[in-house]
Structures are given as C-alpha cells and as structure tokens.
Design a protein around this motif. Structure first.
Motif, PDB file in Angstrom:
ATOM      1  N   ASP A 123      -8.925   3.812  -0.392  1.00  0.00           N
ATOM      2  CA  ASP A 123      -7.535   3.386  -0.314  1.00  0.00           C
ATOM      3  C   ASP A 123      -7.442   1.893  -0.663  1.00  0.00           C
ATOM      4  OD1 ASP A 123      -4.829   3.489   0.129  1.00  0.00           O
ATOM      5  OD2 ASP A 123      -4.975   3.380   2.315  1.00  0.00           O
ATOM      6  N   TYR A 124      -6.528   1.577  -1.564  1.00  0.00           N
ATOM      7  CA  TYR A 124      -6.379   0.192  -2.033  1.00  0.00           C
ATOM      8  C   TYR A 124      -4.979  -0.339  -1.746  1.00  0.00           C
ATOM      9  CZ  TYR A 124     -10.646   1.206  -4.600  1.00  0.00           C
ATOM     10  OH  TYR A 124     -11.932   1.559  -4.928  1.00  0.00           O
TER      11      TYR A 124
ATOM     12  N   ASP B 242       0.878  -1.173   0.000  1.00  0.00           N
ATOM     13  CA  ASP B 242       0.000   0.000   0.000  1.00  0.00           C
ATOM     14  C   ASP B 242       0.910   1.216   0.000  1.00  0.00           C
ATOM     15  OD1 ASP B 242      -1.926   1.896   0.279  1.00  0.00           O
ATOM     16  OD2 ASP B 242      -2.719   1.178   2.190  1.00  0.00           O
TER      17      ASP B 242
ATOM     18  N   ASP C  58      -5.944   7.049  -5.941  1.00  0.00           N
ATOM     19  CA  ASP C  58      -5.079   6.071  -5.293  1.00  0.00           C
ATOM     20  C   ASP C  58      -4.519   5.170  -6.384  1.00  0.00           C
ATOM     21  OD1 ASP C  58      -3.936   5.031  -2.858  1.00  0.00           O
ATOM     22  OD2 ASP C  58      -5.115   3.237  -3.216  1.00  0.00           O
TER      23      ASP C  58
ATOM     24  N   ASN D 286       0.520   4.164  -1.481  1.00  0.00           N
ATOM     25  CA  ASN D 286      -0.057   5.441  -1.851  1.00  0.00           C
ATOM     26  C   ASN D 286      -1.370   5.610  -1.113  1.00  0.00           C
ATOM     27  OD1 ASN D 286      -1.695   7.208  -3.957  1.00  0.00           O
ATOM     28  ND2 ASN D 286       0.465   7.387  -4.460  1.00  0.00           N
TER      29      ASN D 286
ATOM     30  N   GLU E   4      -1.478   2.218  -7.210  1.00  0.00           N
ATOM     31  CA  GLU E   4      -0.424   1.301  -6.770  1.00  0.00           C
ATOM     32  C   GLU E   4       0.234   0.786  -8.041  1.00  0.00           C
ATOM     33  OE1 GLU E   4       0.204   1.131  -3.676  1.00  0.00           O
ATOM     34  OE2 GLU E   4      -1.629   1.969  -2.833  1.00  0.00           O
TER      35      GLU E   4
HETATM   36 CA    CA Z   1      -3.318   2.733  -1.435  1.00  0.00          CA
END
Ligand code: CA
Length: 131
Positions: free
Chosen positions: A117-118, A43, A53, A45, A55
C-alpha cells in the motif's frame, strides 16, 4: 580509505536515509520550499487482487480539490508505513502527471503477492492550496 568514507557518507545520505521516491527524480523533501509546499498525504486506494495499488493524480485532484493543486511541480511517494517504495520489491511507475502505479501482474509471484500500500503527496504553489 578516505574515498571509502566519503562514499559511505554519500551512500547514506543519498540512499539509506531517503524514505521516498520522487518525480522529478532528483527532487527531495527539502526541494519544495519558498512559495511552494507539500500537500497532505493521499492514500486513495488499497491494493487488491484485481489491480494493485494506484494513486492517480487526476483522481486525487477530483477527490480533494481544496487540498490539491491543478499543476503540481513534483510528486513524492512512500509506503503507507513510511518506507521507501524501492525497498518493497514491487515494480512501480511514478510521475507528477499520472501519479503512482503498482500493478500486481508486474510483481514476481503476483498470485500470492499483492502490491504494497502506497501514499503520495505533491509539491504545490502555496497560494493554490486552501489548507
Ligand atoms: Ca494506497
């Protein structure tokens, strides 16, 4: 009736119990087996107003060379709270080559709603990982 039951079982197995999205699309957590294994979750970012977001595979390879391989065979993505990305309402792209991208401006009402958020992880040849 039987059809309905079978459909329900298929639906539950195929959709509701799935916490992740994958590339290749047909991949599952169990597909990464034998001489392959999943990396740790990355994670790198947090969602912000200017972007969203993202990645990025290249970026993760540079940041975590010992925990990531150069030629992953699959990517898996979840939200940072372990939910399926398709439940967030965000529009995103996922590919092994590029990574996971959710851009704010593609979210309806983006001025008030940031991307969720991922996090992502990759399926790598075990011998290419040092962990
Ligand atoms: Ca993220």
């Amino acid at each position: 009736m039987i059809f309905a039951v079978l459909f329900t079982i298929f639906f539950l197995n195929g959709v509701l119990s799935q916490q992740s999205v994958f590339d290749p699309y047909s991949y599952t957590q169990a597909s990464c087996t034998g001489s392959y294994q999943w990396t740790m979750w990355f994670d790198t970012n947090d969602p912000d107003m200017s972007q969203g977001d993202v990645e990025i595979t290249n970026h993760i390879q540079q940041l975590f060379p010992t925990f990531m391989c150069t030629t992953p065979t699959a990517i898996e993505a979840q939200t940072s709270f372990d939910a399926n990305p398709t439940t967030t309402g965000d529009i995103f792209r996922i590919s092994v080559k590029d990574g996971f991208l959710c851009l704010n401006q593609r979210v309806t009402g983006y001025k008030t709603k940031l991307c969720t958020d991922y996090k992502v992880r990759y399926c790598c040849l075990s011998t290419s990982l040092q962990n």
